[in-house]
Design a protein around this motif. Structure first.
Motif, mmCIF file in Angstrom:
data_model
loop_
_atom_site.group_PDB
_atom_site.id
_atom_site.type_symbol
_atom_site.label_atom_id
_atom_site.label_comp_id
_atom_site.label_asym_id
_atom_site.label_seq_id
_atom_site.Cartn_x
_atom_site.Cartn_y
_atom_site.Cartn_z
ATOM 1 N N ASP A 142 0.826 -1.214 0.000
ATOM 2 C CA ASP A 142 0.000 0.000 0.000
ATOM 3 C C ASP A 142 0.857 1.259 0.000
ATOM 4 O O ASP A 142 0.540 2.247 -0.663
ATOM 5 C CB ASP A 142 -0.939 0.004 1.215
ATOM 6 C CG ASP A 142 -2.082 -0.980 1.050
ATOM 7 O OD1 ASP A 142 -2.224 -1.532 -0.068
ATOM 8 O OD2 ASP A 142 -2.833 -1.202 2.019
ATOM 9 N N ALA A 143 1.938 1.226 0.791
ATOM 10 C CA ALA A 143 2.789 2.422 0.889
ATOM 11 C C ALA A 143 3.440 2.719 -0.459
ATOM 12 O O ALA A 143 3.517 3.877 -0.885
ATOM 13 C CB ALA A 143 3.835 2.235 1.974
ATOM 14 N N ALA A 164 0.771 4.124 -2.738
ATOM 15 C CA ALA A 164 0.482 5.514 -2.365
ATOM 16 C C ALA A 164 1.591 6.428 -2.869
ATOM 17 O O ALA A 164 1.327 7.527 -3.363
ATOM 18 C CB ALA A 164 0.327 5.647 -0.856
ATOM 19 N N ASP A 165 2.815 5.963 -2.753
ATOM 20 C CA ASP A 165 3.947 6.766 -3.209
ATOM 21 C C ASP A 165 3.844 7.027 -4.711
ATOM 22 O O ASP A 165 4.057 8.141 -5.175
ATOM 23 C CB ASP A 165 5.253 6.038 -2.878
ATOM 24 C CG ASP A 165 6.420 7.000 -2.875
ATOM 25 O OD1 ASP A 165 6.391 7.940 -2.058
ATOM 26 O OD2 ASP A 165 7.331 6.817 -3.706
ATOM 27 N N PHE A 211 0.332 9.278 -5.282
ATOM 28 C CA PHE A 211 0.084 10.582 -4.659
ATOM 29 C C PHE A 211 1.334 11.372 -4.272
ATOM 30 O O PHE A 211 1.309 12.598 -4.309
ATOM 31 C CB PHE A 211 -0.766 10.395 -3.393
ATOM 32 C CG PHE A 211 -2.107 9.773 -3.655
ATOM 33 C CD1 PHE A 211 -2.991 10.361 -4.540
ATOM 34 C CD2 PHE A 211 -2.487 8.609 -3.011
ATOM 35 C CE1 PHE A 211 -4.236 9.797 -4.782
ATOM 36 C CE2 PHE A 211 -3.728 8.045 -3.244
ATOM 37 C CZ PHE A 211 -4.603 8.637 -4.139
ATOM 38 N N MET A 212 2.397 10.695 -3.835
ATOM 39 C CA MET A 212 3.534 11.437 -3.302
ATOM 40 C C MET A 212 4.310 12.078 -4.455
ATOM 41 O O MET A 212 4.509 11.458 -5.499
ATOM 42 C CB MET A 212 4.452 10.517 -2.488
ATOM 43 C CG MET A 212 3.759 9.847 -1.329
ATOM 44 S SD MET A 212 3.160 11.029 -0.094
ATOM 45 C CE MET A 212 2.044 9.990 0.842
#
Lengths: 416, 98
Positions: free
Chosen positions: B35-36, B39-40, B43-44
């Motif tokens: 998930d991380a 997300a990166d 979105f990041m």
């Protein structure tokens, strides 16, 4: 804190207003504080004020690289409203609006808060469906909202062109009567004075150049006035959120853009409310000085340059002249830009970070001013208790990993 | 307004172009990414105060995409280079900002 009143005004009139005391001190930074807030804009100063006033934490410094209120606090178009679609947003912004309603008395400072009404225009069938849904959602959340017909829009704001002879005719509007404007500078000054009176050190011309982290925990900051230790640090820097986060070694779901605004020459009172249009994208109100205050859309490319392209302003002016034709000969006096930090879901990030003791309040994008009191209130709670308040828990950074976004793009009564 | 040098059409004003955001963001394999990491990817963003590698499309010209290095403080467009190629060095290009 010397109380401002009609009597203090009269007393100081006798001395030609030359003996007013300074509203806040300009102290040198101490070597260490319990809490450091980075950024003396409205949100940072509000955080410091509520830490002192509600949580008894007064060993606080607010560090500001320029002068207080000189960033986006002094550059926005001062619109205040809470008619957001989603429950999480409505709760946060409505909490803020309620704080606004008693804030001038609480701070003993004239914020020129004016609940003149915010009118969002409807230009097509989709707008109408979206607006109807939003008005119903607002009412379920106890946020005042009304759906107006074209005739009711005309009656509320007579200078709008509601004829069918426009490119995007006005088919109606939504009205939040409790929305309005406030004097942006006064908000920063009022919070600064009240925080200072409770022992908070506001240190201007003190730029943070590094964030000290040891074993995953924040220990202080490096600044242009030397190192300052702190147990807790809050990043409240609007457009520079990513820069500060990089100092502490993490990334944010944020991109920074210029957002432009402009004001006209002063006019006699002519516009009685805040006009916002999602369809043609413009928002305009009239300040107490008489200037029309007009906001533009984002300039698309990332930038930290505090200036945008003239073509963006041209789009706004075209929309204004169509909505309100009598403004066609009004001359514009000044335009400027602020750097806004935009999240992918157009909602802010308020809460903890991957670094222990380091908190962030940013990502407000184009609409942070209205949230100033509520934003400071929830961040103060989060920093004092090391737990988010239920109001800001949904706005945590981890929503981008969990997927629980609060998508206010095109839902929040104006396109972001 | 920016003045952007389209590699096919020449220098044109910004209003002819579509901004495409940060360049060189590779899509990870969804089957092997947590998930991380996802997300990166989604979105990041690096959002640097300084040199930024970004994508542009000449919407009102050749309608082709290309990459550019631009300074986000001065707004100077420093280098134009094809998509799919590595980020080139630019004057003053260092890991700055965020």
């Amino acid at each position: 804190m010397k109380k401002f009143s009609i009597f203090s005004l009269a007393r100081n009139a006798l001395s030609h207003h030359e003996r007013w005391p300074e509203q806040w001190r300009s102290p040198a930074p101490k070597p260490a504080y319990d809490v450091i807030i980075i950024g003396a804009g409205g949100h940072g100063l509000a955080t410091a004020y509520y830490l002192a006033a509600l949580h008894g934490i007064t060993n606080v410094a607010v560090l500001e690289k320029g002068w207080l209120g000189g960033g986006n606090t002094g550059r926005n178009t001062t619109v205040i409203r809470s008619n957001y679609l989603w429950d999480e947003s409505a709760a946060l912004y409505e909490h803020s609006l309620k704080l606004w309603e008693g804030l001038a008395q609480e701070l003993n400072y004239n914020l020129m808060f004016s609940q003149r009404g915010v009118l969002n225009l409807i230009h097509n069938v989709h707008d109408l469906q979206e607006a109807t849904r939003r008005v119903n959602a607002n009412r379920l959340n106890a946020v005042d909202a009304e759906l107006l017909s074209t005739e009711e829009v005309k009656a509320f704001c007579p200078i709008l062109n509601t004829t069918a002879k426009t490119r995007y005719p006005i088919m109606g509007g939504t009205l939040q009567r409790r929305g309005g404007n406030a004097r942006h500078d006064a908000v920063a000054w009022g919070y600064a004075r009240a925080a200072d009176a409770r022992g908070v050190d506001i240190i201007q011309n003190c730029e943070v150049t590094g964030i000290d982290v040891e074993a995953g925990r924040v220990t202080g900051v490096q600044t242009t006035q030397g190192a300052i230790a702190a147990k807790k640090v809050g990043i409240v820097v609007a457009g520079h959120s990513s820069v500060l986060a990089a100092m502490a070694g993490f990334r944010l779901p944020i991109e920074s853009h210029p957002l432009q605004a402009l004001v006209s020459e002063p006019l006699k009172p002519v516009l009685n409310c805040v006009i916002m249009s999602n369809g043609v994208h413009v928002y305009v109100s009239q300040s107490d000085k008489g200037e029309l205050v007009i906001g533009a859309g984002l300039d698309p490319p990332n930038s930290y340059s505090q200036r945008g392209g003239l073509h963006t302003i041209e789009d706004q002016m075209g929309a204004i002249v169509e909505l309100i034709p009598i403004f066609s000969r009004v001359r514009m006096m000044r335009s400027w830009a602020g750097i806004v930090d935009v999240c992918p879901d157009a909602s802010p990030v308020i809460g903890k970070t991957p670094v222990e003791g380091l908190y962030i309040n940013g990502g407000w994008g184009t609409g942070g001013f209205k949230a100033t009191p509520g934003s400071g209130w929830v961040l103060a709670h989060t920093m004092a208790t090391d737990e988010p308040h239920p109001l800001n828990a949904p706005f945590a950074l981890d929503r981008f990993t969990s997927g629980a976004l609060i998508d206010e793009h095109a839902a929040a009564a104006v396109a972001h | 307004m920016l003045w952007i040098d389209c590699p096919w059409c020449g220098a044109r004003p910004e209003t002819e172009f579509r901004y495409g955001g940060e360049a060189h963001i590779a899509r990870p394999d969804p089957a092997t990414t947590d998930d991380a990491g996802w997300a990166d990817y989604l979105f990041m963003r690096s959002n640097p105060k300084g040199v930024h590698a970004e994508r542009w499309m000449h919407r009102e010209g050749c309608r082709r995409w290309f990459n550019a290095l631009r300074d986000t403080v001065s707004n100077d467009v420093l280098t134009i280079y094809p998509m799919g190629t590595a980020r080139p060095d630019a004057p003053g290009d260092e890991a700055g900002g965020g």
